[in-house]
Design an enzyme around this catalytic site. Structure first.
Site, PDB file in Angstrom:
ATOM      1  CG  HIS A  10      21.231   5.825  61.276  1.00 12.60           C
ATOM      2  ND1 HIS A  10      21.380   5.723  62.637  1.00 12.60           N
ATOM      3  CD2 HIS A  10      21.228   4.556  60.802  1.00 12.60           C
ATOM      4  CE1 HIS A  10      21.477   4.453  62.970  1.00 12.60           C
ATOM      5  NE2 HIS A  10      21.388   3.729  61.886  1.00 12.60           N
TER       6      HIS A  10
ATOM      7  NE  ARG B 222      26.467  19.146  54.278  1.00 14.73           N
ATOM      8  CZ  ARG B 222      25.380  18.842  54.963  1.00 14.73           C
ATOM      9  NH1 ARG B 222      24.475  19.785  55.186  1.00 14.73           N
ATOM     10  NH2 ARG B 222      25.165  17.642  55.433  1.00 14.73           N
TER      11      ARG B 222
END
Length: 653
Positions: free
Chosen positions: A235, A291
């Site tokens: 993942h 971010r």
């Protein structure tokens, strides 16, 4: 604009930010843990401040120490990079309280998007489509199981407070839900200090497509095109590209609009990424990363923009430098070079980088790394050691450029995913853009190293490395180990192991070289040391072969690829290597999070015996064969070094 910027991060992102700060004529300040005292980002910065021991919790996550370094160094702004404190609303608030600019979004936006459950509620209100699921506050196991049954299996368990694949578990059957929920919660608690989860319908062949957004404090929000990040392992992304290939124009436009709407819904400022799950012509909001992303270079390569510069300017109160996104120019692909072993479920690898040579940057090739040859890969931080980013006028050209660059990489001392990446970028399904998040699993057999015969040239180069005196070795003829004899040539036996295959080389010194009996065939071998390689003369043909010796391991690079051959003791008694196979040890330093067996318990081959957490990864210690637990060398919560006994098994009666 700020005069002094502190970078509250490490590795390649700290180096990348420092270079932009320097290009703008500003002063950079680095922070570092004790283990990073000689790191590359420390050497690049104008000033550097130590903030604590190796553990991130005691250094890079210490808000008080980072702010103290900022005040002492005169920094007016702090750039958090990504990871660590970049999505910590408390850190952004602490910077504001200290009168220091936080180069990122407002704390309220971080907090709103930091909770996956809250972010999905906000997106639903803003008209952004979301995946059907459960995002509620009730977290007891029975309620979550009922919600999973309502959604319908398969479902995906996700940590509410996290990202990067931590605390994420697909569950295919109802009977597996309780065990997977416990594992997801444990991983989420360790990574984020918060074990709350949410549930979503688990789509079968989704693509991971994201949109780069940028907003200023005057209310202007831009999208900077799409990226595809579908190729992942555990993942976590391993290959990213921009723009996302093979999206229908209408769907691409919807993604752009939804991403801008998502940013507006939370009053966003600075760089952010809105991530979507795409299946067919449907797209669902997944999360927003508040971010800069690891993969931001592919966006920069197709737009010509410097997103870090944009972040600095926007944080200083300036408007966005452009009123609209520039059209994408060509195509860009990035891969992440990790210290890990793909053959061992991508288990992280630690140790010194005995050799680390990357290709030279060029207009169509960008190299970003936070380590240098001789640096050590430690168990304390993420195992990514470099990013290679290629550009081309089209997708095929970009992949070809990237493949050529990977072929120039030379790494020894640690195990890396270099071979995996080379096979990945050349895979027919990759070239055809047949992308989804199951790509690496579906083509695992193709992407893992295939059984291949060891080239004679690789064996010859390894043998020559073992025979020639080491640089600076004694010139005394009595110290020679190459088979030289005063009267007539002596013979010696070398055993070189390539995985399970062991090659026998009988070498007889003949004056200028050696006669080699190699697996039943004869050859003539000679050569000498060069500056960074060996000159290997095999049957009269001269080759220049890069070779690196690391203890008993000899790394060689021949035209067919890279090989690691290991010297074996020819006098080891038969069966001697099998001693101790019942002792299962920690493969790298870490923390034991679970011990699942007791002494005296019967176990089956493949059964999970213990779970070790290291380098942001859970490693499962499994039984190699049926047996009985004879001894436990540790308990849950223990910190262990590499080689520490975890479990010892004996054969069943």
């Amino acid at each position: 604009m700020f005069r002094t910027v502190l970078i509250a991060n490490r590795g390649e992102i700290a180096c990348r930010i420092i270079r932009t700060v320097r290009r703008l004529g500003l002063r950079s300040v680095a922070v570092f843990s004790e283990v990073d005292a000689r790191a590359q980002h420390v050497a690049l910065a104008d000033a550097a401040w130590t903030i604590g021991p190796a553990s991130a919790a005691d250094s890079y996550l210490r808000i008080d120490r980072i702010l103290e370094a900022a005040r002492a160094s005169g920094a007016e702004a702090i750039h958090p990079g990504y990871g660590f404190l970049s999505e910590n609303a408390g850190f952004a608030e602490a910077c504001a309280d200290a009168g220091i600019a936080f180069i990122g979004p407002p704390p309220a936006a971080i907090r709103a998007m930091g909770s996956k459950a809250e972010s999905k509620r906000l997106m639903e209100e803003a008209g952004v489509p979301i995946v059907p699921g459960y995002h509620g506050e009730a977290q007891d196991e029975a309620h979550l199981a009922d919600q999973a049954a309502r959604i319908g299996f398969p479902v995906l368990i996700k940590a509410s407070a996290g990202g990067g694949g931590k605390g994420m578990r697909p569950v295919l059957r109802a009977e597996d839900f309780a065990a997977q929920l416990a594992g997801a919660r444990r991983e989420a608690r360790a990574a984020f200090g918060d074990d709350r989860v949410l549930l979503e319908r688990y789509l079968q062949k989704p693509r991971h497509v994201e949109v780069q957004v940028f907003a200023d404090s005057q209310g202007k929000v831009l999208h900077l095109h799409t990226r595809d990040c579908s190729v992942q392992r555990r993942h976590q992304k391993v290959l990213e590209e921009a723009p996302a290939p093979d999206l229908p124009p209408a769907l691409r436009a919807r993604l752009h609009e939804a991403a801008v709407a998502a940013a507006r819904a939370v009053g966003y400022v600075s760089a952010g990424t809105v991530e979507f799950i795409v299946e067919g012509n449907d797209a669902f909001f997944m999360e927003m990363n508040t971010r800069l992303q690891v993969e931001h270079p592919v966006t920069e390569m197709i737009t010509g923009l410097d997103l870090v510069e944009w972040q600095l300017r926007v944080a200083a109160g300036e408007p966005l430098p452009r009123l609209e996104a520039p059209p994408p120019d060509g195509h860009s692909v990035e891969v992440r070079l990790y210290a890990e072993d793909p053959a061992q479920d991508f288990r992280p690898s630690t140790g010194p980088l005995r050799r680390f040579a990357l290709p030279y940057p060029a207009p169509d090739l960008r190299i970003e790394s936070g380590v240098r040859e001789g640096d050590a890969i430690t168990p304390f931080y993420d195992p990514m050691i470099a990013k290679l980013v290629a550009w081309g006028p089209d997708r095929g050209a970009a992949l070809a450029r990237l493949g050529a660059a990977l072929g120039e990489c030379r790494i020894a001392g640690i195990t890396s995913n270099l071979g995996f990446l080379q096979r990945l970028v050349a895979h027919p399904a990759m070239l055809a853009a047949e992308l989804d998040t199951g790509f690496a699993v579906r083509f695992a057999a193709d992407l893992q190293p295939a059984a291949r015969p060891t080239p004679a040239l690789a064996l010859a180069a390894a043998a020559l490395e073992a025979l020639l005196p080491a640089p600076g070795a004694s010139s005394d003829p009595w110290d020679r180990q190459d088979g030289w004899r005063l009267q007539g040539g002596g013979s010696q036996l070398l055993l070189l192991a390539d995985g399970e295959a062991v090659h026998r080389l009988l070498l007889t010194h003949t004056g200028p070289g050696w006669r080699v009996a190699l697996d039943g065939a004869e050859a003539m071998l000679g050569g000498r040391r060069l500056d960074a390689a060996l000159q290997v003369v095999l049957n009269g043909v001269t080759h220049r072969i890069p070779v690196l010796r690391d203890g008993d391991a000899i790394h060689v690079a021949v035209p067919e690829g890279a090989w690691t051959l290991r010297l074996r003791d020819p006098y080891l008694p038969a069966g001697g290597e099998a001693v101790g196979q019942g002792r299962l040890a920690a493969p790298i330093p870490g923390r034991v999070v679970q011990v699942l067996v007791k002494e005296g318990e019967n176990v089956s081959r493949g059964q999970v015996l213990a779970v070790l957490e290291a380098m942001k990864t859970e490693l499962r210690i499994t039984a190699p064969a049926d047996g009985v637990v004879a001894h436990l060398g540790c308990a849950a919560g223990d910190s262990v070094e590499e080689g520490t006994e975890i479990v010892t098994l004996v054969a069943p009666d």
